[in-house]
Design an enzyme around this catalytic site. Structure first.
Site, PDB file in Angstrom:
ATOM      1  N   CYS A 135       5.415 -16.222  -4.457  1.00 40.46           N
ATOM      2  CA  CYS A 135       5.452 -17.470  -3.690  1.00 40.46           C
ATOM      3  C   CYS A 135       5.948 -18.634  -4.564  1.00 40.46           C
ATOM      4  O   CYS A 135       7.091 -18.646  -4.973  1.00 40.46           O
ATOM      5  CB  CYS A 135       4.079 -17.731  -3.075  1.00 40.46           C
ATOM      6  SG  CYS A 135       4.169 -18.976  -1.777  1.00 40.46           S
ATOM      7  N   SER A 170     -27.440 -10.819 -14.876  1.00 40.68           N
ATOM      8  CA  SER A 170     -28.209 -10.942 -16.123  1.00 40.68           C
ATOM      9  C   SER A 170     -28.785  -9.588 -16.526  1.00 40.68           C
ATOM     10  O   SER A 170     -28.884  -9.277 -17.724  1.00 40.68           O
ATOM     11  CB  SER A 170     -29.310 -11.999 -15.995  1.00 40.68           C
ATOM     12  OG  SER A 170     -30.266 -11.628 -15.030  1.00 40.68           O
ATOM     13  N   SER A 171     -29.132  -8.742 -15.556  1.00 40.73           N
ATOM     14  CA  SER A 171     -29.697  -7.433 -15.888  1.00 40.73           C
ATOM     15  C   SER A 171     -28.654  -6.551 -16.574  1.00 40.73           C
ATOM     16  O   SER A 171     -28.935  -5.902 -17.576  1.00 40.73           O
ATOM     17  CB  SER A 171     -30.205  -6.726 -14.631  1.00 40.73           C
ATOM     18  OG  SER A 171     -31.127  -7.534 -13.959  1.00 40.73           O
ATOM     19  N   GLU A 178      -0.626  -9.502  -2.709  1.00 36.36           N
ATOM     20  CA  GLU A 178      -2.055  -9.326  -3.021  1.00 36.36           C
ATOM     21  C   GLU A 178      -2.948  -9.433  -1.797  1.00 36.36           C
ATOM     22  O   GLU A 178      -4.113  -9.041  -1.831  1.00 36.36           O
ATOM     23  CB  GLU A 178      -2.487 -10.371  -4.068  1.00 36.36           C
ATOM     24  CG  GLU A 178      -2.584 -11.822  -3.578  1.00 36.36           C
ATOM     25  CD  GLU A 178      -1.237 -12.554  -3.536  1.00 36.36           C
ATOM     26  OE1 GLU A 178      -0.193 -11.873  -3.554  1.00 36.36           O
ATOM     27  OE2 GLU A 178      -1.242 -13.791  -3.458  1.00 36.36           O
ATOM     28  N   SER A 228     -33.036 -12.935 -14.700  1.00 39.45           N
ATOM     29  CA  SER A 228     -33.435 -13.543 -13.428  1.00 39.45           C
ATOM     30  C   SER A 228     -33.890 -12.476 -12.441  1.00 39.45           C
ATOM     31  O   SER A 228     -34.382 -12.794 -11.371  1.00 39.45           O
ATOM     32  CB  SER A 228     -32.238 -14.277 -12.830  1.00 39.45           C
ATOM     33  OG  SER A 228     -31.253 -13.330 -12.449  1.00 39.45           O
ATOM     34  N   GLY A 229     -33.675 -11.214 -12.781  1.00 37.12           N
ATOM     35  CA  GLY A 229     -33.935 -10.151 -11.815  1.00 37.12           C
ATOM     36  C   GLY A 229     -32.654  -9.807 -11.064  1.00 37.12           C
ATOM     37  O   GLY A 229     -32.578  -8.797 -10.391  1.00 37.12           O
ATOM     38  N   HIS A 270       3.067 -12.655  -0.120  1.00 37.64           N
ATOM     39  CA  HIS A 270       1.892 -12.440  -0.983  1.00 37.64           C
ATOM     40  C   HIS A 270       1.476 -10.959  -0.975  1.00 37.64           C
ATOM     41  O   HIS A 270       0.692 -10.548  -0.115  1.00 37.64           O
ATOM     42  CB  HIS A 270       0.716 -13.294  -0.493  1.00 37.64           C
ATOM     43  CG  HIS A 270       0.878 -14.748  -0.789  1.00 37.64           C
ATOM     44  ND1 HIS A 270       0.430 -15.313  -1.963  1.00 37.64           N
ATOM     45  CD2 HIS A 270       1.458 -15.747  -0.081  1.00 37.64           C
ATOM     46  CE1 HIS A 270       0.716 -16.606  -1.964  1.00 37.64           C
ATOM     47  NE2 HIS A 270       1.341 -16.891  -0.828  1.00 37.64           N
ATOM     48  N   VAL A 320     -28.407  -9.045 -10.583  1.00 39.31           N
ATOM     49  CA  VAL A 320     -27.543  -8.001 -11.129  1.00 39.31           C
ATOM     50  C   VAL A 320     -26.890  -8.440 -12.448  1.00 39.31           C
ATOM     51  O   VAL A 320     -26.904  -7.695 -13.433  1.00 39.31           O
ATOM     52  CB  VAL A 320     -26.410  -7.670 -10.118  1.00 39.31           C
ATOM     53  CG1 VAL A 320     -25.551  -6.530 -10.638  1.00 39.31           C
ATOM     54  CG2 VAL A 320     -26.986  -7.329  -8.776  1.00 39.31           C
TER      55      VAL A 320
END
Ligand code: XMP
Length: 507
Positions: free
Chosen positions: A79, A226-227, A169, A221-222, A167, A224
């Site tokens: 584009c 940060s774990s 994508e 934090s519990g 585009h 995804v």
């Protein structure tokens, strides 16, 4: 270092999507602001120029010296990227008569051009631009037209440089992925060996070098991100990582204990801090949503800071920042899309160096890495949950009694979604405790109790969302269960607002 495709960002809304598509081809890529192209980098195999909100004629249009890039690497302009290359080489770009927006079809294209290998005749492509290329320079060759546009794609003669005005994508470009694959694999020669396994291997090796024997703290934090960051770091530096998980009293029912157990099973060195009393005291009587958020955010930083100081010689703060967060903060058009930064300000306050091992991954890639690391599925496929927790789902002031009521109602809803196999079909769900009482009747008695709203949405990124069309039978059952089992609630409503104009959370 892994071989990569560089996506030069001119500010288009679909730049991230280009990145996702390239990653889906198991190829590593990085999105870099248009004016930050790296000088020397032998790992670059090719460059994609993104679209842009600007026209090449705009005063503020993003300009870049392509001599540094063309001739050195294969280039695909999309584009604006295509228009910019044509225009700066002496081609003609003009405002399109009718805005060329939406579906079009490649009515003719050079079948033998490597970019179109495997592309079907008359394939649908997605157009979205106000300008159009009306003439290409002499050394450019037109290689495709659509029903609406004469020059839909071109190639620089004898060079590995292409431009497409559509585009590839975007989902609606039917053979878009094939076109990107032709560029990434056939032209640039990428090996398609980027995988969760290869990411873990190289990241663990890099973290070992980067961190050496240094001590690192990380706030869990519990959620995804940060774990997964914690498990990855644990693999690299083991006990030198200390994780801190703060209970602000606004988590879901039993969440603190369950998640802490999960973390311990994963072998993490984790400290659980019960700070409920502090948060309840500071929140007492506060009703204004932003004020509540500020108190919770600051309280969190204080508790974390205090705990981290108990550990000797900490040098690093690790965070589960992921790629969309980084790209947003680089946003060259300056629009702030999301402002939920729960631990913003921590690194400065604590004078620690920042370590963000997931900063180059998209959310689904973080999940794939987590699975590859052997993390349990219930931890990986968890719904997002706001940092301030139930604090932004209790409208009005927060009390322990209200938290207890909401935890019970929320638990019935979430467990119900799991039992009915609906949990993975929604992006996020929860219950909101309304500052409203209504009249009801139970047995022979008149009641005057609280109302709750159920909220469940479908979404791909949380930026936009639709209310989830959950089955009536399910909603009926949950409503019954909540009213019968949760003391203090006698009315259940279902929120049918989409985002925008509503938001997912009520506060
Ligand atoms: P909204 O309500 O803005 O939420 O539509 C979009 C997504 O962000 C989550 N959210 C937060 N996450 N801290 C967080 O970590 C916050 O303060 C916060 N507020 C909202 C929300 O749950 C949804 O997934």
């Amino acid at each position: 270092m892994h071989e990569k495709i560089v996506i030069l960002d001119f500010g288009s809304q679909t730049t991230q999507l280009i990145g996702r598509r390239v990653r889906e081809l198991d190829t590593y890529c990085e999105i870099i602001p248009y004016n930050k192209f790296p000088k020397e980098d032998s790992t670059i195999k090719g460059v994609i120029l993104s679209g842009s909100p600007f026209s090449v004629y705009d005063e503020n249009a993003f300009q870049v010296d392509l001599n540094e890039i063309c001739g050195k690497y294969p280039v695909l302009g999309i584009c604006y990227g295509a228009q910019f290359m044509a225009y700066t080489n002496g081609g003609k770009v003009e405002p399109a008569g009718t805005r060329e927006y939406g579906r079009a079809h490649l009515t003719s294209f050079c079948q033998d051009n490597v970019l179109f290998k495997g592309v079907r005749e008359n394939t649908q492509v997605w157009m979205s631009h106000g300008d159009t290329i009306t003439a290409v320079p002499d050394n450019f060759k037109k290689i495709a037209s659509t029903d609406k546009v004469e020059i839909a794609a071109y190639q620089l003669e004898g060079e590995q440089v292409w431009g497409v005005q559509f585009h590839p994508e975007v989902f609606h470009s039917e053979d878009g992925t094939q076109i990107l694959k032709n560029f990434v694999v056939d032209v640039c020669g990428c090996k398609q060996d980027w995988s969760p396994g290869s990411f873990i291997e190289s990241t663990v090796a890099e973290l070992k070098v980067q961190l050496g024997d240094d001590k690192v703290v990380l706030a869990l934090s519990g959620g995804v991100d940060s774990s997964v960051a914690a498990v990855l770091l644990n693999r690299a530096i083991g006990k030198n990582l200390t994780c801190i998980f703060v209970d602000h009293g606004l988590l879901r029912k039993n969440e603190f204990k369950n998640v802490l157990d999960d973390y311990e099973c994963l072998g993490l060195n984790v400290i659980g801090v019960d700070a409920r009393a502090k948060f309840f005291a500071e929140l007492a009587g506060v009703t204004e949503p932003e004020r509540k958020r500020k108190i919770i955010g600051k309280g969190f930083i204080d508790v974390f800071d205090e705990e981290a100081h108990k550990i000797k010689d900490v040098k690093w703060l690790a965070q589960g920042t992921i790629y969309p967060d980084c790209i947003e903060s680089l946003s060259i058009t300056g629009t702030v899309i999301k402002s939920h930064h729960n631990v913003g300000g921590l690194p400065e306050k604590m004078n620690l160096k920042l370590c963000e091992p997931l900063r180059l991954l998209f959310k689904d890639e973080v999940r794939r890495v987590g699975r590859e690391l052997g993390m349990p599925d219930h931890l990986i496929s968890r719904h997002p949950f706001p940092g301030p927790g139930l604090g932004v789902r209790i409208l009005g002031d927060i009390t322990l009694e209200k938290v207890n009521i909401l935890q019970e109602a929320d638990d019935i809803f979430i467990q119900g979604l799991r039992d009915w196999h609906l949990y993975d079909k929604v992006w996020q769900a929860g219950v909101i405790l309304l500052p409203v009482q209504s009249v009801g009747v139970m047995g022979d008695e008149r009641t005057y109790e609280r109302a709750v709203a159920l909220r469940a949405v479908t979404s791909t990124d949380g930026m936009t969302a639709d209310w989830a069309h959950l089955p009536y039978e399910f909603l009926g059952k949950i409503s019954n269960d909540i009213i019968n089992k949760v003391k203090g609630v006698n009315r259940v409503t279902y929120d049918i607002s989409s985002k925008p104009p509503a938001t997912i959370e009520w506060e």
